[in-house]
Design a protein around this motif. Structure first.
Motif, short mmCIF file in Angstrom:
data_model
loop_
_atom_site.label_atom_id
_atom_site.label_comp_id
_atom_site.label_asym_id
_atom_site.label_seq_id
_atom_site.Cartn_x
_atom_site.Cartn_y
_atom_site.Cartn_z
N THR A 178 0.83 -1.21 0.00
CA THR A 178 0.00 0.00 0.00
C THR A 178 0.86 1.26 0.00
O THR A 178 0.63 2.20 -0.76
CB THR A 178 -0.92 0.01 1.24
OG1 THR A 178 -1.69 -1.18 1.25
CG2 THR A 178 -1.85 1.21 1.21
N LYS A 220 -6.89 -0.35 -6.61
CA LYS A 220 -5.59 -0.66 -6.03
C LYS A 220 -5.14 -2.06 -6.42
O LYS A 220 -5.93 -2.84 -6.94
CB LYS A 220 -5.64 -0.52 -4.52
CG LYS A 220 -6.58 -1.49 -3.87
CD LYS A 220 -6.75 -1.16 -2.40
CE LYS A 220 -7.76 -2.11 -1.80
NZ LYS A 220 -8.20 -1.72 -0.49
N ASN A 237 -8.42 7.46 -8.71
CA ASN A 237 -8.19 7.61 -7.28
C ASN A 237 -8.21 9.07 -6.85
O ASN A 237 -8.64 9.39 -5.75
CB ASN A 237 -6.86 6.97 -6.88
CG ASN A 237 -6.95 5.45 -6.84
OD1 ASN A 237 -8.06 4.90 -6.82
ND2 ASN A 237 -5.81 4.78 -6.86
N SER A 274 -2.13 -5.11 -2.01
CA SER A 274 -2.39 -4.19 -0.91
C SER A 274 -3.41 -4.72 0.08
O SER A 274 -3.63 -4.14 1.13
CB SER A 274 -2.88 -2.84 -1.44
OG SER A 274 -1.92 -2.30 -2.30
N ASP A 320 -8.45 5.21 -2.56
CA ASP A 320 -7.92 3.90 -2.93
C ASP A 320 -8.99 3.06 -3.61
O ASP A 320 -9.09 1.87 -3.40
CB ASP A 320 -7.38 3.18 -1.69
CG ASP A 320 -8.43 3.15 -0.59
OD1 ASP A 320 -9.53 3.70 -0.81
OD2 ASP A 320 -8.16 2.56 0.46
N SER A 344 2.37 1.84 -3.32
CA SER A 344 1.43 2.44 -4.28
C SER A 344 1.35 3.94 -4.08
O SER A 344 1.35 4.71 -5.05
CB SER A 344 0.02 1.86 -4.11
OG SER A 344 0.07 0.46 -4.16
#
Length: 426
Positions: free
Chosen positions: A271, A394, A385, A398, A391, A274
């Motif tokens: 996460t 995604k 996003n 994640s 999010d 990202s």
DNA sequence: TCTGGGGTCCTAGGACCC
DNA sequence: TCTGGGGTCCTAGGACCC
């Protein structure tokens, strides 16, 4: 001359803007994870609530005095910050403004005659307040360091100064330095302050009269020399030309609670990767080096933040990239290397460095069609996003349940940037 | 017996800022 | 029970090169 324009209790002011009934009530804003207090209104300060103090330790005072508490809402603060900065550019000209942080900017006033500096600063202050609703303090002086000092003095006694202080003459600068302890100077942190006190120097003026050789020896080499020069009114820290690209990008978070499972850590790291990759693409960069760190068990808070067991590993990629998939893979692999069974983890983070300009930005005819497709995929994800929910799209790595997610219980609506959270006027 | 004097690049770590 | 999350710049020291 230069001015530093600094928003008063910025995060608190942002919250109050949409909750006018809080105008007289003390307000505080908490850090991520609702851990520390990072912004306090004047009323909260006079209750003795400490800056950066742990929330749980101030809870008693907060409840007893009806203090309004907010989790941090960076989306809101970021948007209002942009409005303040745009206002400054409108007044002073685009090239005269250097954004220094979310709530501060330097403004070049070299074209203003000395006798008009105060009026000019006052005008800037009034315009910012009228156009954005955010109140600011302004310090004016020949160097950035002295401007920060002027601002410190303006803020210390808002009634008397009207939130504006000008230190234009050597006499004014000398007096200001004499009444200021060295630890309140810009560029003197805890470590240097202790060192300086031990040598018998207590106020800014005494420091300003030390030699450059002394500063070089005891205050971190060229950094110390610059500080001394600036205090004497000699410019040594330039105005930066237009915001430069970041040289390092990091996304790190404490976990909401301790984590032991490697899959949770991998999800968190994926996460954060990202997020970091989004920041990377926003400035059109690609990264060559990725490093992952984890913080274990107890941290020793007496030594300050994050001094506890931090372990990190880094990997150098064969080619710089800004694509989330290509960054997640090595990041997760690094977790495998770092992870030890049975250890409790409190925090993890991802850092991207070795940044270069992203050459894959406009589809490149020398790249295969799949590469161009991947680039478009990234753009699409970023767009969705940004405009919908942080999010909404995604990568599977994640995860979906997020035991490790941070606490954020008292966040206000994103009044200015989300359709479904807009401020309503009835 | 005796073994220079630069340079560059990289990394780790310390200090600072908000 | 409970203590952000970003950044910057600088220095020192090691590896390696000629």
């Amino acid at each position: 001359m230069k001015a530093i324009v600094d928003c008063n209790s910025f995060y608190c002011s942002c919250e109050r803007l949409f909750r006018p009934e809080l105008a007289k009530r003390p307000v505080v804003v908490l850090s991520n994870n609702d851990g520390c207090i990072v912004s306090r209104s004047d009323e909260a300060k006079s209750l003795g609530i400490e800056m950066a103090g742990p929330y749980f330790m101030a809870k008693r005072v907060i409840e007893d005095n009806g203090v309004a508490v907010f989790s941090s809402n960076y989306t809101l603060y970021g948007d209002l910050s942009m409005r303040v900065m745009d206002t400054l550019r409108e007044i002073a000209g685009k090239d005269a403004v250097e954004v220094y942080s979310v709530d501060e900017a330097f403004v070049d006033l070299s074209i203003i005659p000395e006798e008009e500096l105060y009026e000019t600063a006052k005008y800037i202050k009034d315009m910012v307040e009228m156009w954005t609703g955010i109140s600011v303090s302004i310090g004016v002086a020949p160097t950035k360091t002295l401007a920060k000092l002027a601002n410190y003095i303006a803020k210390k006694n808002k009634e008397a100064s009207g939130c504006v202080t000008v230190l234009a003459t050597p006499e004014q600068q000398r007096e200001a330095l004499q009444q200021t302890r060295v630890n309140n100077l810009w560029g003197v942190g805890g470590a240097y302050a202790r060192k300086i006190y031990d040598m018998g120097i207590t106020n800014g003026w005494e420091l300003a009269t030390m030699s450059e050789a002394w500063a070089h020896r005891f205050l971190g080499g060229v950094v110390g020399v610059r500080l001394i020069k600036e205090l004497r009114g000699e410019e040594a820290v330039d105005m930066k030309e237009e915001l430069v690209e970041k040289r390092m990008i990091a996304t790190t978070r404490m976990f909401g609670s301790t984590v032991t499972d490697i899959n949770d850590i991998k999800e968190a790291v994926a996460t954060y990767t990202s997020r970091a990759a989004e920041k990377l693409r926003r400035q059109h960069s690609a990264a060559r080096v990725i490093s992952v760190f984890v913080v274990t068990g107890e941290q020793d808070y007496s030594l300050g933040f994050n001094r506890g067991g931090t372990i990190s590993k880094q990997a150098t990629l064969p080619v710089a990239t800004s694509k989330t998939q290509e960054l997640i893979k090595p990041a997760v692999a690094l977790v495998d290397e770092l992870y030890k069974r049975g250890t409790e983890y409190k925090k993890a983070g991802v850092m991207l460095s070795g940044l270069v300009t992203d050459t894959s930005i406009q589809g490149n005819i020398f790249l295969s069609e799949t590469k161009n497709c991947e680039r478009r995929l990234m753009d699409t994800i970023d767009n969705v996003n940004f405009s919908q929910r942080d999010d909404m799209l995604k990568f599977a790595a994640s995860g979906t349940d997020r035991d490790w997610k941070m606490r954020q219980e008292k966040r206000s609506p994103r009044y200015t940037t989300r359709w479904d959270e807009l401020f309503e006027v009835s």
